[in-house]
Design an enzyme around this catalytic site. Structure first.
Site, PDB file in Angstrom:
ATOM      1  CG  ASP A  33      -2.049   0.986   1.105  1.00  0.00           C
ATOM      2  OD1 ASP A  33      -3.204   0.550   0.991  1.00  0.00           O
ATOM      3  OD2 ASP A  33      -1.787   2.213   1.117  1.00  0.00           O
ATOM      4  CB  ILE A  34       0.781   4.255  -2.154  1.00  0.00           C
ATOM      5  CG1 ILE A  34       1.843   5.146  -2.745  1.00  0.00           C
ATOM      6  CG2 ILE A  34      -0.454   5.057  -1.781  1.00  0.00           C
ATOM      7  CD1 ILE A  34       1.425   5.766  -4.079  1.00  0.00           C
ATOM      8  CG  ASN A  91     -12.220  -0.479   3.742  1.00  0.00           C
ATOM      9  OD1 ASN A  91     -12.725  -0.766   4.832  1.00  0.00           O
ATOM     10  ND2 ASN A  91     -11.040   0.094   3.637  1.00  0.00           N
ATOM     11  CD  GLU A  99      -8.784   6.190   0.043  1.00  0.00           C
ATOM     12  OE1 GLU A  99      -7.825   6.077  -0.754  1.00  0.00           O
ATOM     13  OE2 GLU A  99      -8.652   6.464   1.251  1.00  0.00           O
ATOM     14  CB  VAL A 100      -9.131   1.836  -5.134  1.00  0.00           C
ATOM     15  CG1 VAL A 100      -8.794   1.364  -6.548  1.00  0.00           C
ATOM     16  CG2 VAL A 100      -8.095   2.858  -4.659  1.00  0.00           C
ATOM     17  CG  HIS A 104      -8.628  -2.958  -2.470  1.00  0.00           C
ATOM     18  ND1 HIS A 104      -9.539  -2.252  -3.218  1.00  0.00           N
ATOM     19  CD2 HIS A 104      -8.499  -2.294  -1.307  1.00  0.00           C
ATOM     20  CE1 HIS A 104      -9.940  -1.203  -2.528  1.00  0.00           C
ATOM     21  NE2 HIS A 104      -9.331  -1.201  -1.351  1.00  0.00           N
ATOM     22  CG  HIS A 106      -6.795  -2.933   3.009  1.00  0.00           C
ATOM     23  ND1 HIS A 106      -6.071  -1.781   2.819  1.00  0.00           N
ATOM     24  CD2 HIS A 106      -8.019  -2.688   2.475  1.00  0.00           C
ATOM     25  CE1 HIS A 106      -6.821  -0.878   2.202  1.00  0.00           C
ATOM     26  NE2 HIS A 106      -8.018  -1.401   1.985  1.00  0.00           N
TER      27      HIS A 106
HETATM   28  P1  5GP Z   1      -9.685   1.437   0.251  1.00  0.00           P
HETATM   29  O1  5GP Z   1      -9.917   2.633   1.127  1.00  0.00           O
HETATM   30  O2  5GP Z   1     -10.288   1.595  -1.106  1.00  0.00           O
HETATM   31  O3  5GP Z   1     -10.067   0.139   0.927  1.00  0.00           O
HETATM   32  O4  5GP Z   1      -8.113   1.327   0.094  1.00  0.00           O
HETATM   33  C1  5GP Z   1      -7.419   1.785  -1.016  1.00  0.00           C
HETATM   34  C2  5GP Z   1      -5.956   1.728  -0.639  1.00  0.00           C
HETATM   35  O5  5GP Z   1      -5.193   1.892  -1.811  1.00  0.00           O
HETATM   36  C3  5GP Z   1      -5.518   2.841   0.325  1.00  0.00           C
HETATM   37  O6  5GP Z   1      -4.991   2.251   1.512  1.00  0.00           O
HETATM   38  C4  5GP Z   1      -4.459   3.614  -0.466  1.00  0.00           C
HETATM   39  O7  5GP Z   1      -3.369   4.023   0.336  1.00  0.00           O
HETATM   40  C5  5GP Z   1      -4.036   2.622  -1.535  1.00  0.00           C
HETATM   41  N1  5GP Z   1      -3.618   3.223  -2.806  1.00  0.00           N
HETATM   42  C6  5GP Z   1      -4.279   4.187  -3.499  1.00  0.00           C
HETATM   43  N2  5GP Z   1      -3.631   4.474  -4.650  1.00  0.00           N
HETATM   44  C7  5GP Z   1      -2.528   3.652  -4.679  1.00  0.00           C
HETATM   45  C8  5GP Z   1      -1.465   3.480  -5.630  1.00  0.00           C
HETATM   46  O8  5GP Z   1      -1.384   4.130  -6.677  1.00  0.00           O
HETATM   47  N3  5GP Z   1      -0.522   2.540  -5.328  1.00  0.00           N
HETATM   48  C9  5GP Z   1      -0.566   1.793  -4.181  1.00  0.00           C
HETATM   49  N4  5GP Z   1       0.409   0.905  -3.985  1.00  0.00           N
HETATM   50  N5  5GP Z   1      -1.565   1.936  -3.268  1.00  0.00           N
HETATM   51  C10 5GP Z   1      -2.533   2.859  -3.516  1.00  0.00           C
END
Ligand code: 5GP
Length: 118
Positions: A33-34, A91, A99-100, A104, A106
């Site tokens: 994760d970034i 999530n 967010e994405v 996915h 985690h």
């Molecule tokens: P969500 O909130 O959708 O469950 O988690 C999305 C996760 O993706 C976040 O923890 C965020 O830090 C990670 N993320 C978003 N954009 C990127 C990216 O371009 N590269 C990587 N490695 N992680 C990302």
């Protein structure tokens, strides 16, 4: 929700965003994760176009679903997380803060994790 192929994880799958891949097979990809929320914070994504966990479970083939969950276990093994433990989070949808819009998992590990779930 309709799948939007412009999301950042779709771009990672297509190789459009350079990313350090920790694990890859026919069904899934894993990378750090970034913006890590734990000492070890890895994301595992299936290669199929599914917006979230519900979409994957409703529309993924048995092969895709099993391939994805097996990939999570492969990453857990590869990082040797079995011994001290880890947390899996999906999530899903608006209230979760997803967010994405590409499903996915985690994987959070590497130290005592907080107990806050919401
Ligand atoms: P969500 O909130 O959708 O469950 O988690 C999305 C996760 O993706 C976040 O923890 C965020 O830090 C990670 N993320 C978003 N954009 C990127 C990216 O371009 N590269 C990587 N490695 N992680 C990302």
């Amino acid at each position: 929700m309709e799948y939007n192929a412009n999301n950042v994880f779709a771009k990672i799958i297509r190789g459009e965003i350079p990313t350090d891949i920790l694990y890859e097979d026919t069904y899934a990809l894993a990378f750090k994760d970034i913006n890590p929320k734990a000492p070890i914070h890895v994301l595992v994504i299936p290669k199929g176009m599914f917006t979230d966990y519900s979409d994957l479970m409703a529309h993924g083939s048995t092969e895709e679903i099993m391939g994805f969950f097996r990939a999570i276990t492969k990453v857990v093994d590869k990082l040797n997380l079995e011994k001290n433990g880890y947390r899996l989070v999906f999530n899903t949808g608006t209230d979760s803060g997803q967010e994405v819009p590409h499903v996915h998992a985690h994987i959070l590990a590497g130290g005592k994790l907080g107990i806050q779930l919401g």
